[in-house]
Write a protein that holds these residues in place. Structure first.
Motif, short mmCIF file in Angstrom:
data_model
loop_
_atom_site.label_atom_id
_atom_site.label_comp_id
_atom_site.label_asym_id
_atom_site.label_seq_id
_atom_site.Cartn_x
_atom_site.Cartn_y
_atom_site.Cartn_z
N ILE A 83 104.56 40.37 -59.94
CA ILE A 83 104.65 40.81 -61.34
C ILE A 83 105.80 40.10 -62.04
N LEU A 84 106.92 39.95 -61.34
CA LEU A 84 108.04 39.22 -61.95
C LEU A 84 107.60 37.81 -62.37
N THR A 85 106.90 37.13 -61.45
CA THR A 85 106.44 35.77 -61.76
C THR A 85 105.48 35.78 -62.95
N SER A 86 104.52 36.68 -62.89
CA SER A 86 103.50 36.62 -63.94
C SER A 86 104.03 37.18 -65.27
N LEU A 87 105.14 37.93 -65.20
CA LEU A 87 105.77 38.39 -66.45
C LEU A 87 106.58 37.26 -67.09
N LEU A 88 107.25 36.51 -66.25
CA LEU A 88 108.18 35.51 -66.80
C LEU A 88 107.47 34.21 -67.21
N ALA A 242 115.91 29.66 -61.91
CA ALA A 242 116.82 30.80 -61.79
C ALA A 242 116.08 32.12 -61.77
N GLY A 243 115.03 32.19 -62.59
CA GLY A 243 114.34 33.46 -62.72
C GLY A 243 113.49 33.79 -61.52
N MET A 327 116.72 41.99 -57.52
CA MET A 327 116.08 40.68 -57.59
C MET A 327 115.18 40.61 -58.81
N PHE A 328 114.45 41.70 -59.03
CA PHE A 328 113.59 41.75 -60.20
C PHE A 328 114.43 41.72 -61.48
N SER A 329 115.46 42.55 -61.50
CA SER A 329 116.29 42.64 -62.71
C SER A 329 116.98 41.32 -63.01
N HIS A 330 117.48 40.69 -61.96
CA HIS A 330 118.19 39.43 -62.19
C HIS A 330 117.24 38.39 -62.78
N GLY A 331 116.00 38.35 -62.27
CA GLY A 331 115.04 37.40 -62.82
C GLY A 331 114.86 37.61 -64.32
N VAL A 332 114.70 38.86 -64.70
CA VAL A 332 114.50 39.18 -66.11
C VAL A 332 115.74 38.80 -66.92
N ASN A 333 116.91 39.20 -66.41
CA ASN A 333 118.14 38.99 -67.18
C ASN A 333 118.50 37.52 -67.32
N VAL A 334 118.30 36.77 -66.25
CA VAL A 334 118.73 35.38 -66.32
C VAL A 334 117.80 34.59 -67.24
N ASN A 384 118.95 47.53 -66.62
CA ASN A 384 118.33 47.36 -65.31
C ASN A 384 119.31 47.06 -64.18
N SER A 385 120.32 46.22 -64.43
CA SER A 385 121.14 45.84 -63.27
C SER A 385 122.05 46.95 -62.77
N PHE A 386 122.29 47.96 -63.59
CA PHE A 386 123.23 48.99 -63.12
C PHE A 386 122.72 49.66 -61.85
N VAL A 387 121.46 50.09 -61.89
CA VAL A 387 120.95 50.84 -60.74
C VAL A 387 120.96 49.95 -59.49
#
Lengths: 474, 639
Positions: A83-88, A242-243, A327-334, A384-387
């Motif tokens: 999902i991370l891949t297909s979202l980004l 990076a993502g 890992m998911f959050s970092h992908g989104v944030n970066v 997202n990254s806090f949790v």
């Protein structure tokens, strides 16, 4: 069925685009195809949420022809990265500016990249995993070498050699594992998981895997390809790298290192955790004085993925689940961060922080969005990254208190370099380069919308992901 | 994410969070479209609704002695970790609700006048409502991690509002400093939370309190937890050694200073310790540490305040000093004393800041008291209101400050004569800096700047009325808790909070000896006499037109706030920057990168020599890759 679609759709789109001619249509076509992939991945995600214990399977038996069984399996961990891949990917495609006149090949390579990435996350057989792992290198190599900036060719070659060397170690590990499986030998993950490896068998395996993944992630001191490649690559390439792509290494830790070398991880953590931790602090400290925005993102990323690695190797379930979530959050944030970078560079033609300033007063919408992304990187609660970082540090704390306290220093350092950067770029008086800075257009805002939704959705209701994971992480 | 049906009180407590969030979103998202005159009214209206809800809840908890618990949804829940998004309204949080929504509402209304004409007024009010939202999360949360959301959230709002006028980098630096110093404390807070989860397996405040009450006093785990939490409190409440951000935070608009940096956010540290009273009383080492930090902070910032010339800086150091006084009370085990002073302080310090804002407003942003003088006649209402604040904070009866200070002082004297004298001395410092400020700004003959300024005007009613309400509260709020000397049965405040601190008091009963009536009278009357003398001396010294005398050595040190900023710069900021450069230039570029490149180059060189590789031939590497894949397949076939 879902897996087949996830793999074939971007592959066909890629082949089709390689033959294409017109620029704008090829972007739209790629965008459409990637959005379709996104929808399919969500369907897959839905099926897993309904029955988290089950996994999606796809099996193409080529045993008689090639001697391999093409086995794919998407479980709760895989689906997060699919999902991370297909979202980004749609965001990355859509971010390509019309003025840059990217040829259809550019989009073809991105779609090929998507096939490879999904393949890596969906493979349940080592051969497949390795093929997709290496396949992912080819498009990113060409994207960087052909559309990159200064010295792009030289840097992309260095990147390629570096990572191929890493893969070489993984190959050795795979072959070693293969010889250990009972006859008839097998490459499937399950056959590896069933092995009861002795401690002396685990050690070389651990070293080979760890080296391969450490280069890919990258962890200190194997990071020098990363900064240069991010810097030389066109921004879409940096986002892909990076993502998503550096998650491959972390994914490898989750898939192989933790289940196969559990004893070494349990015993040896005090040897390699401090090294990773040093890299975390190292990246954050360098980011403080980094004069170029893109390099700052690279070093910040080095620090952030180091924290994820700490969590995964913390021998604690909080750390592991927090690491996967992060890992998911970092992908989104970066990717969000790189998008902000892109918005600035598009308008000002510079990423030197000292030449920027005063953007907030002319572009309030951009200022707000950039602030949200900065806060997500700073791991403010409800983003997202806090949790993720909380669980990682909690896991680390249950394992070793001193390491957790030192790792905690990053929450101070990240505030230092992020706010310093934001202040210099956005606040103060306007400078020559930002004199005519225009605020975001509607279509540019739309790029950020899914990212911001993901930031708050994961920040406010992470249990969704955590409960999905809990059946798999043991 | 199932929401069960809520009872009436539960719905109200939920609405408390919803209203300010709605205000923030409505004003924040439609900043451009929204009429600049409307945003203040909308923001104030949402806080006003909250105030009404607060009265209902306050009435409920104070009459029934029950608390309202509302579970909204599961925030982090998997395996054996369960941290819900849940709120609790009990007597302590109801008190904080009154302070936050009450003072918050008045300051919102005042801001309508103060921020009129500012370009970013919509942004301002959206941040103000966001602040109320996070502050309410902080005081309502029923577990420590959710409290931490509010804790960092108010820090964010503080950051955004200190740097509200972001074109000037001085403001941005102050904002950044506040955020970073708070983060240092927050790391301590997090470590405390980790240790708490590690020890008790839960972060729920009441469950932790129940479990800890069974533990022996002084265990290491408790020491770590309480030190961690207190480190957070040090950052948020600007105590030594993390106090220097608060004076700098005065760069924000004055209503922000009144709301965030005087009345509410900075008192969160006091609230945290009071909320965790059971944890703290069982860790006597931490309690003594709090006492020492409180004393030193109150003393040092009180001394610095005497030598400042910026009206807001004086008030800021005064806030630090008063917070130190509250921590001193906490360290002595007087949780209700600290909470009482927190409440009255919120009234008169907010009043003082708003009055200072009115002065600044009248003088076109002039903040230097040496350029004021004679304002008593120019802006009489502001003067009267400021004077009420000054009298209240100095502890002159019958205003509120007298009662709250007296409650703490009597605990200090019960603890020992030495402690009592220290506490009295600290509280006397207030009189010195406050009346110096009052006389210099309002009594002294007009300075040239005032004489030539023909636009000095009294503030509009929208600013004066909220100040008048605060002045009224500063005058009468003390009568809920009258010293035992005068009447033994007016203990409304202490009785109200007693259920909250009951466990803590049972675990560690107050050890102090009772004083004789004569001593009590003396400890009351002697300080009051000294206050009277100090006021008179200040009048003689500052209300007349005298040339400012040269500062002596030690005075200069105090005027320069003991050079703390410079010391931090030298010890932490500069070394970090140097380390950063060293890592970037030396380690990364010269060592690691060069090493990797030379390994690569030598390989290529050797390869080139034996004619196997051609430098930079990508095709070759790709072929190697393909071959290695084929090799595996082949390997598989012939096994």
């Amino acid at each position: 069925m879902i897996i087949a679609l996830l793999l074939i759709l971007p592959l066909f789109a890629s082949i089709f685009l390689f033959t294409g001619k017109t620029v704008q249509q090829s972007k739209n076509f790629a965008l459409l195809a990637s959005l379709a992939v996104f929808v399919i991945s969500l369907v897959g995600g839905y099926e897993l949420i309904v029955a988290p214990e089950k996994a999606l399977f796809s099996n193409v038996d080529l045993e008689s022809i090639l001697g391999v069984n093409l086995l794919f399996k998407i479980d709760a961990i895989s689906i997060i990265f699919v999902i991370l891949t297909s979202l980004l990917v749609p965001i990355i495609i859509a971010s390509t500016d019309k003025k840059e006149h990217r040829t259809p090949h550019f989009f073809a390579l991105i779609m090929l990249m998507q096939t490879a990435l999904i393949g890596v996350f969906a493979a349940s057989d080592m051969i497949l995993f390795y093929i997709f792992w290496e396949l992912a290198l080819i498009p990113i190599f060409f994207i960087t070498a052909r559309w990159g900036g200064e010295n792009a060719r030289k840097i992309s070659i260095k990147f390629l050699i570096y990572t191929v060397v890493g893969s070489f170690f993984m190959l050795i590990a795979i072959l070693y594992l293969y010889t250990l499986t009972p006859a008839p030998h097998s490459f499937s993950f399950d056959s590896f998981y069933q092995l009861k490896l002795s401690y002396s068998q685990q050690i070389p395996l651990f070293l080979a895997f760890f080296l391969a993944f450490a280069i890919k992630i990258p962890l200190f001191p194997f990071h020098s390809w990363q900064v240069e490649t991010y810097n030389a690559s066109p921004v879409q390439g940096s986002m892909l790298l990076a993502g998503i792509m550096l998650k491959m290494g972390l994914y490898g830790i989750v898939r192989f290192l933790l289940p196969l070398c559990s004893d070494v991880v349990a015993n040896g953590s005090l040897i390699f955790l401090p090294l990773i931790l040093f890299g975390v602090i190292y990246g954050a400290v360098i980011a403080i004085s980094q004069p170029h925005l893109k390099k700052l993102i690279a070093f910040a990323s080095l620090s952030h993925v180091g924290i994820i690695a700490l969590g995964l190797l913390s021998n604690s379930r909080y750390g592991i689940e927090g690491g996967i979530l992060q890992m998911f959050s970092h992908g989104v944030n970066v990717v969000g961060f790189f998008l902000c970078y892109y918005m600035i560079v598009k308008r000002t033609k510079t990423d030197k922080i000292s030449e920027l300033g005063g953007i907030a007063s002319v572009a309030p919408r951009f200022a707000t969005i950039f602030m949200i992304i900065v806060l997500a990187n700073v791991a403010l609660p409800l983003t997202n990254s806090f949790v993720g970082e909380f669980l990682i540090l909690l896991g680390l704390f249950t394992y070793n208190k001193i390491l957790a306290i030192i790792a905690g220093l990053t929450i101070i350092l990240v505030a230092v370099y992020m706010l310093k950067m934001y202040q210099k770029i956005m606040f103060g008086e306007k400078k020559a380069s930002t004199e005519n800075f225009t605020d975001l257009t509607f279509s540019e805002i739309m790029l950020f919308v899914p990212i911001i939704i993901a930031i708050f959705a994961v920040g406010i209701y992470p249990s969704f992901v955590l409960q999905l994971l809990q059946s798999v992480v043991k | 994410m199932v929401m069960e049906s809520f009872s009436f009180m539960q719905s109200i407590s939920f609405l408390l969070l919803l209203f300010p969030l709605l205000g923030f979103l409505a004003i924040g998202l439609f900043q451009k479209q929204l009429n600049k005159k409307l945003s203040g009214i909308i923001a104030s209206a949402f806080v006003f609704l909250n105030l009404i809800l607060t009265f209902i809840l306050f009435w409920y908890v104070s009459t029934t002695n029950q608390s309202v618990e509302t579970n909204l949804f599961d925030w982090i829940k998997f395996a054996n970790i369960s941290i819900p998004f849940a709120i609790t309204v009990d007597r302590l949080s109801a008190l904080m609700l009154l302070v936050v929504n009450g003072v918050g509402f008045l300051i919102h209304v005042y801001s309508i006048g103060y921020m009129k004409g500012d370009d970013g007024v919509n942004r301002f009010f959206s941040y103000m409502n966001l602040f109320i939202f996070f502050m309410l999360i902080l005081v309502l949360s029923s577990n420590y991690l959710m409290l931490f959301i509010g804790w960092e959230g108010v820090g964010l709002c503080s950051y955004l509002l200190i740097g509200f006028w972001y074109k000037d980098h001085a403001n941005n630096n102050a904002a950044k400093k506040a955020f970073i110093m708070n983060r240092i404390g927050d790391l301590g807070f997090l470590i405390g939370i980790f240790m708490m989860f590690h020890t008790f397996g839960t972060l729920n405040i009441s469950e932790v309190a129940t479990k800890v009450s069974l533990m022996p006093s002084g265990s290491t785990a408790l020491l770590v937890i309480t030190f961690g939490l207190f480190a957070g409190a040090i950052g948020k409440s600007a105590q030594i050694p993390l106090f220097t951000w608060l004076p700098d935070a005065m760069a924000g608009p004055t209503p922000v200073s009144a709301l965030i940096h005087a009345a509410t956010m900075v008192t969160a540290g006091v609230y945290l310790v009071a909320r965790s009273s059971v944890l703290f009383v069982l860790s006597p080492v931490t309690m003594n540490f709090i006492l020492i930090i409180g004393i030193f902070t109150a003393l040092i910032s009180g001394l610095i305040a005497i030598y400042q010339n910026d009206i807001k800086k004086i008030l800021a150091y005064s806030t630090v000093s008063q917070l130190g006084f509250m921590f001193m009370a906490l360290g002595l085990g007087s949780f209700s004393g600290a909470m009482f002073h927190l409440t009255t302080h919120a009234f008169f310090k907010a009043l003082l800041f708003l009055a200072a804002g009115s002065v600044i407003h009248a003088l076109n942003q002039e903040q230097d008291i040496r350029k004021m003088g004679g304002l008593r006649k120019k802006i009489p209402f502001t003067f009267a209101l400021f004077a009420v604040g000054a009298i209240a904070i100095s502890g002159i009866p019958p205003f509120a400050g007298f009662f709250s200070k007296e409650m703490i002082l009597s605990v200090a004297y019960e603890h020992g004569m030495g402690m009592g004298i220290i506490a009295t001395f600290i509280s006397l410092l207030t009189t010195v800096y406050m009346f110096r400020l009052l006389f210099v700004a309002f009594y002294k003959p007009e300075s040239d700047a005032v004489k030539t300024n023909h636009h000095i005007h009294e503030s509009p009613k929208v600013m004066l009325i909220p100040m008048a309400v605060l002045a009224l509260l500063s005058m009468v709020a003390g009568f809920v808790q009258i010293p035992a000397l005068f009447s033994t049965n007016v203990n409304v405040f202490e009785n109200y909070l007693s259920p909250i601190f009951l466990t803590a008091q049972q675990l560690v009963p107050a050890s102090g000896q009772n004083l004789t009536v004569l001593t009590e009278w003396l400890t009351l009357l002697i300080p009051l006499t000294i206050i009277a003398i100090l006021v008179y001396m200040s009048y003689v010294r500052f209300a007349k037109d005298r040339l400012p005398s040269e500062l002596s050595g030690i005075q200069k040190v105090m005027a320069n706030k003991f050079y703390v900023d410079e010391i931090y710069d030298f010890c932490f900021v500069k070394p970090t920057e140097k380390l950063s450069l060293f890592f970037r230039e030396t380690v990364d570029q010269s060592i690691i990168n060069r090493l990797i490149n030379s390994i690569g180059n030598s390989t290529l060189y050797v390869g080139g020599r034996i004619r196997l590789l051609q430098t930079g031939n990508v095709g070759f590497y790709l072929i190697i890759m393909v071959f290695s894949i084929i090799a595996i397949l082949f390997f598989n076939l012939i096994r």
